[in-house]
Design an enzyme around this catalytic site. Sequence first.
Site, PDB file in Angstrom:
ATOM      1  N   MET A  59      -8.893   8.433   0.093  1.00 56.28           N
ATOM      2  CA  MET A  59      -9.480   8.774   1.089  1.00 56.28           C
ATOM      3  C   MET A  59      -9.995  10.142   0.781  1.00 56.28           C
ATOM      4  O   MET A  59      -9.363  10.965   0.202  1.00 56.28           O
ATOM      5  CB  MET A  59      -8.844   8.749   2.269  1.00 56.28           C
ATOM      6  CG  MET A  59      -7.966   7.172   2.686  1.00 56.28           C
ATOM      7  SD  MET A  59      -7.368   7.529   4.211  1.00 56.28           S
ATOM      8  CE  MET A  59      -6.233   5.701   4.201  1.00 56.28           C
TER       9      MET A  59
ATOM     10  N   ASP B 234      -6.530  -6.167   4.838  1.00 61.08           N
ATOM     11  CA  ASP B 234      -6.059  -5.076   4.800  1.00 61.08           C
ATOM     12  C   ASP B 234      -6.209  -4.161   6.103  1.00 61.08           C
ATOM     13  O   ASP B 234      -6.961  -4.102   6.807  1.00 61.08           O
ATOM     14  CB  ASP B 234      -6.826  -3.917   3.622  1.00 61.08           C
ATOM     15  CG  ASP B 234      -6.138  -2.783   3.567  1.00 61.08           C
ATOM     16  OD1 ASP B 234      -5.208  -2.419   4.189  1.00 61.08           O
ATOM     17  OD2 ASP B 234      -7.045  -1.862   2.824  1.00 61.08           O
ATOM     18  N   GLY B 235      -4.848  -4.100   6.699  1.00 55.99           N
ATOM     19  CA  GLY B 235      -4.559  -3.166   7.932  1.00 55.99           C
ATOM     20  C   GLY B 235      -3.892  -3.951   9.057  1.00 55.99           C
ATOM     21  O   GLY B 235      -4.027  -5.069   9.431  1.00 55.99           O
ATOM     22  N   GLY B 236      -2.633  -3.404   9.211  1.00 53.61           N
ATOM     23  CA  GLY B 236      -1.895  -4.072  10.563  1.00 53.61           C
ATOM     24  C   GLY B 236      -1.267  -5.252  10.217  1.00 53.61           C
ATOM     25  O   GLY B 236      -1.101  -5.994  11.130  1.00 53.61           O
TER      26      GLY B 236
ATOM     27  N   MET C 184     -11.377  -5.298   6.158  1.00 51.79           N
ATOM     28  CA  MET C 184     -10.581  -4.253   6.756  1.00 51.79           C
ATOM     29  C   MET C 184     -10.397  -5.122   8.140  1.00 51.79           C
ATOM     30  O   MET C 184     -11.314  -5.570   8.997  1.00 51.79           O
ATOM     31  CB  MET C 184     -11.296  -3.197   6.983  1.00 51.79           C
ATOM     32  CG  MET C 184     -11.659  -2.393   5.649  1.00 51.79           C
ATOM     33  SD  MET C 184      -9.918  -1.854   4.774  1.00 51.79           S
ATOM     34  CE  MET C 184      -8.935  -1.131   5.891  1.00 51.79           C
TER      35      MET C 184
ATOM     36  N   ASP D 275      -4.796   3.573  -1.832  1.00 49.15           N
ATOM     37  CA  ASP D 275      -5.657   3.970  -0.893  1.00 49.15           C
ATOM     38  C   ASP D 275      -6.240   5.485  -1.177  1.00 49.15           C
ATOM     39  O   ASP D 275      -5.648   6.592  -0.915  1.00 49.15           O
ATOM     40  CB  ASP D 275      -5.162   3.961   0.670  1.00 49.15           C
ATOM     41  CG  ASP D 275      -5.059   2.433   1.008  1.00 49.15           C
ATOM     42  OD1 ASP D 275      -5.995   1.769   0.789  1.00 49.15           O
ATOM     43  OD2 ASP D 275      -4.026   2.085   1.707  1.00 49.15           O
TER      44      ASP D 275
ATOM     45  N   GLY E 147       1.431  -2.067   4.158  1.00 49.11           N
ATOM     46  CA  GLY E 147       1.811  -0.691   4.050  1.00 49.11           C
ATOM     47  C   GLY E 147       3.148  -0.192   4.837  1.00 49.11           C
ATOM     48  O   GLY E 147       4.309  -0.452   4.207  1.00 49.11           O
TER      49      GLY E 147
ATOM     50  N   SER F  59       1.005  -1.149  -0.104  1.00 45.15           N
ATOM     51  CA  SER F  59       0.051   0.171  -0.080  1.00 45.15           C
ATOM     52  C   SER F  59       1.005   1.278  -0.073  1.00 45.15           C
ATOM     53  O   SER F  59       1.747   1.366   0.882  1.00 45.15           O
ATOM     54  CB  SER F  59      -0.668   0.005   1.197  1.00 45.15           C
ATOM     55  OG  SER F  59      -1.255   1.206   1.404  1.00 45.15           O
TER      56      SER F  59
ATOM     57  N   HIS G 294      -1.481  -1.261  -4.239  1.00 40.48           N
ATOM     58  CA  HIS G 294      -2.479  -0.953  -3.402  1.00 40.48           C
ATOM     59  C   HIS G 294      -2.711   0.463  -3.262  1.00 40.48           C
ATOM     60  O   HIS G 294      -1.762   0.925  -2.697  1.00 40.48           O
ATOM     61  CB  HIS G 294      -2.654  -1.885  -2.202  1.00 40.48           C
ATOM     62  CG  HIS G 294      -3.949  -1.754  -1.270  1.00 40.48           C
ATOM     63  ND1 HIS G 294      -5.052  -2.468  -1.550  1.00 40.48           N
ATOM     64  CD2 HIS G 294      -4.426  -0.935  -0.392  1.00 40.48           C
ATOM     65  CE1 HIS G 294      -6.058  -2.067  -0.633  1.00 40.48           C
ATOM     66  NE2 HIS G 294      -5.703  -0.859  -0.194  1.00 40.48           N
TER      67      HIS G 294
ATOM     68  N   MET H  59     -11.894   4.692  -0.057  1.00 45.68           N
ATOM     69  CA  MET H  59     -12.315   4.934   1.031  1.00 45.68           C
ATOM     70  C   MET H  59     -13.320   6.121   0.784  1.00 45.68           C
ATOM     71  O   MET H  59     -12.805   7.440   1.610  1.00 45.68           O
ATOM     72  CB  MET H  59     -11.418   4.904   2.076  1.00 45.68           C
ATOM     73  CG  MET H  59     -11.147   3.531   2.509  1.00 45.68           C
ATOM     74  SD  MET H  59      -9.568   3.501   3.291  1.00 45.68           S
ATOM     75  CE  MET H  59      -8.521   3.302   1.859  1.00 45.68           C
TER      76      MET H  59
ATOM     77  N   GLY I 253      -8.661   4.620   7.435  1.00 46.65           N
ATOM     78  CA  GLY I 253      -8.286   5.929   7.486  1.00 46.65           C
ATOM     79  C   GLY I 253      -6.803   5.958   7.603  1.00 46.65           C
ATOM     80  O   GLY I 253      -6.460   7.198   7.199  1.00 46.65           O
ATOM     81  N   PHE I 254      -5.988   5.241   8.307  1.00 45.49           N
ATOM     82  CA  PHE I 254      -4.805   5.427   8.509  1.00 45.49           C
ATOM     83  C   PHE I 254      -3.850   4.157   8.301  1.00 45.49           C
ATOM     84  O   PHE I 254      -4.158   3.108   8.665  1.00 45.49           O
ATOM     85  CB  PHE I 254      -4.392   5.918   9.901  1.00 45.49           C
ATOM     86  CG  PHE I 254      -5.229   7.198  10.258  1.00 45.49           C
ATOM     87  CD1 PHE I 254      -4.880   8.584   9.821  1.00 45.49           C
ATOM     88  CD2 PHE I 254      -6.594   7.119  10.653  1.00 45.49           C
ATOM     89  CE1 PHE I 254      -5.449   9.464   9.947  1.00 45.49           C
ATOM     90  CE2 PHE I 254      -7.327   8.152  10.892  1.00 45.49           C
ATOM     91  CZ  PHE I 254      -6.747   9.651  10.625  1.00 45.49           C
ATOM     92  N   GLY I 255      -2.398   4.455   7.984  1.00 49.67           N
ATOM     93  CA  GLY I 255      -1.799   3.323   8.140  1.00 49.67           C
ATOM     94  C   GLY I 255      -1.074   3.111   9.303  1.00 49.67           C
ATOM     95  O   GLY I 255      -1.190   3.867  10.209  1.00 49.67           O
ATOM     96  N   GLY I 256      -0.531   2.066   9.654  1.00 47.32           N
ATOM     97  CA  GLY I 256       0.334   1.902  11.013  1.00 47.32           C
ATOM     98  C   GLY I 256      -0.506   1.485  12.046  1.00 47.32           C
ATOM     99  O   GLY I 256      -0.045   1.489  13.259  1.00 47.32           O
TER     100      GLY I 256
ATOM    101  N   HIS J 142      -8.596   1.136  -3.695  1.00 44.43           N
ATOM    102  CA  HIS J 142      -9.298   0.923  -2.534  1.00 44.43           C
ATOM    103  C   HIS J 142      -9.981   2.354  -2.303  1.00 44.43           C
ATOM    104  O   HIS J 142      -9.245   3.230  -1.928  1.00 44.43           O
ATOM    105  CB  HIS J 142      -8.643   0.454  -1.316  1.00 44.43           C
ATOM    106  CG  HIS J 142      -9.245   0.360  -0.181  1.00 44.43           C
ATOM    107  ND1 HIS J 142      -8.671   0.021   0.987  1.00 44.43           N
ATOM    108  CD2 HIS J 142     -10.624   0.238  -0.001  1.00 44.43           C
ATOM    109  CE1 HIS J 142      -9.394  -0.043   2.129  1.00 44.43           C
ATOM    110  NE2 HIS J 142     -10.573  -0.018   1.550  1.00 44.43           N
TER     111      HIS J 142
HETATM  112  C1  DX5 Z   1      -5.933   1.739   5.652  1.00 45.47           C
HETATM  113  C2  DX5 Z   1      -5.777   1.474   4.380  1.00 45.47           C
HETATM  114  C3  DX5 Z   1      -4.731   0.469   4.527  1.00 45.47           C
HETATM  115  C4  DX5 Z   1      -3.374   0.705   4.924  1.00 45.47           C
HETATM  116  C5  DX5 Z   1      -2.599  -0.417   5.388  1.00 45.47           C
HETATM  117  O1  DX5 Z   1      -7.052   2.529   5.882  1.00 45.47           O
HETATM  118  O2  DX5 Z   1      -6.884   0.928   3.827  1.00 45.47           O
HETATM  119  O3  DX5 Z   1      -4.350  -0.052   3.039  1.00 45.47           O
HETATM  120  O4  DX5 Z   1      -2.499   1.520   3.816  1.00 45.47           O
HETATM  121  O5  DX5 Z   1      -1.485   0.043   6.143  1.00 45.47           O
HETATM  122  P1  DX5 Z   1      -0.943  -0.732   7.228  1.00 45.47           P
HETATM  123  O6  DX5 Z   1      -0.225  -2.002   6.598  1.00 45.47           O
HETATM  124  O7  DX5 Z   1       0.250   0.218   7.790  1.00 45.47           O
HETATM  125  O8  DX5 Z   1      -1.715  -1.075   8.204  1.00 45.47           O
HETATM  126 ZN    ZN Z   2      -6.480  -0.101   1.472  1.00 40.52          ZN
END
Ligand code: DX5
Ligand code: ZN
Length: 221
Positions: A39, A177-179, A139, A37, A199, A10, A35, A70, A144-147, A68
């Site tokens: 937003m 997707d996520g974490g 999800m 994202d 990501g 991502s 990927h 959002m 909304g956020f990475g990490g 993706h």
């Molecule tokens: C979150 C995004 C994810 C995000 C994943 O809203 O949809 O695609 O970039 O990032 P990580 O892998 O850091 O959780």
């Molecule tokens: Zn995503």
Amino acid sequence: MQDRIKLAPSILSADFARLGEQVAEATKAGADYIHIDVMDGHFVPNITFGAPVVASLRSWTHLPLDVHLMTEQPERYISDFAVSGADIITVHVEACPHLHRTIQVIKELGVKAGVALNPASSLSMVDEIMPQVDLILIMSVDPGFGGQAFIPETLEKISRLRRMLDSRKVDAELEVDGGITINNASSIVKAGGRVLVVGTSVFNAKGGVSQALQKLREIKI
Ligand code: DX5
Ligand code: ZN
């Protein structure tokens, strides 16, 4: 039926000032999808980028661009993303009161269609549309956020979806997707996830993008 996992780095966690190079790096390192994202600051509390960024990235990779969305009212943007070079467009069920129509619009544009479910959304929301989509995105964080940290309850949801897909012989890809990290990726694959969005654990990896993808690649179904 898929016999190996797909990795979808991502770009949300990439260096935006070097986006093309980072996408090229992930491509060279063996990513399967890129990927992207999107937003809008409404559906999620963050703003990223729109279709022009996808158009610019198109020349940096031959890989499928996995967009993706959002956003609220994603149908307003679908055509722009398709024209810009998206190969997969995923919309959130929570943002689409007329999901069937939205999916048809994506497919008529010659793009693969995906549906995404937030952590608190029930699998029943994709029950009817399941045979018509190319991808279902679970999800594993609130978008909304990475990490963010992986929500562990998601594993059971992935298993249930895997059973539903297999028992109905639906060939849609199951993307998570996520974490996702090197520590939890195996359990996600064991539960039935087949496309892993990564990501932070790829673009912020200490050893670099290539090494991070190589380690994830070692996970077998
Ligand atoms: C979150 C995004 C994810 C995000 C994943 O809203 O949809 O695609 O970039 O990032 P990580 O892998 O850091 O959780
Ligand atoms: Zn995503």
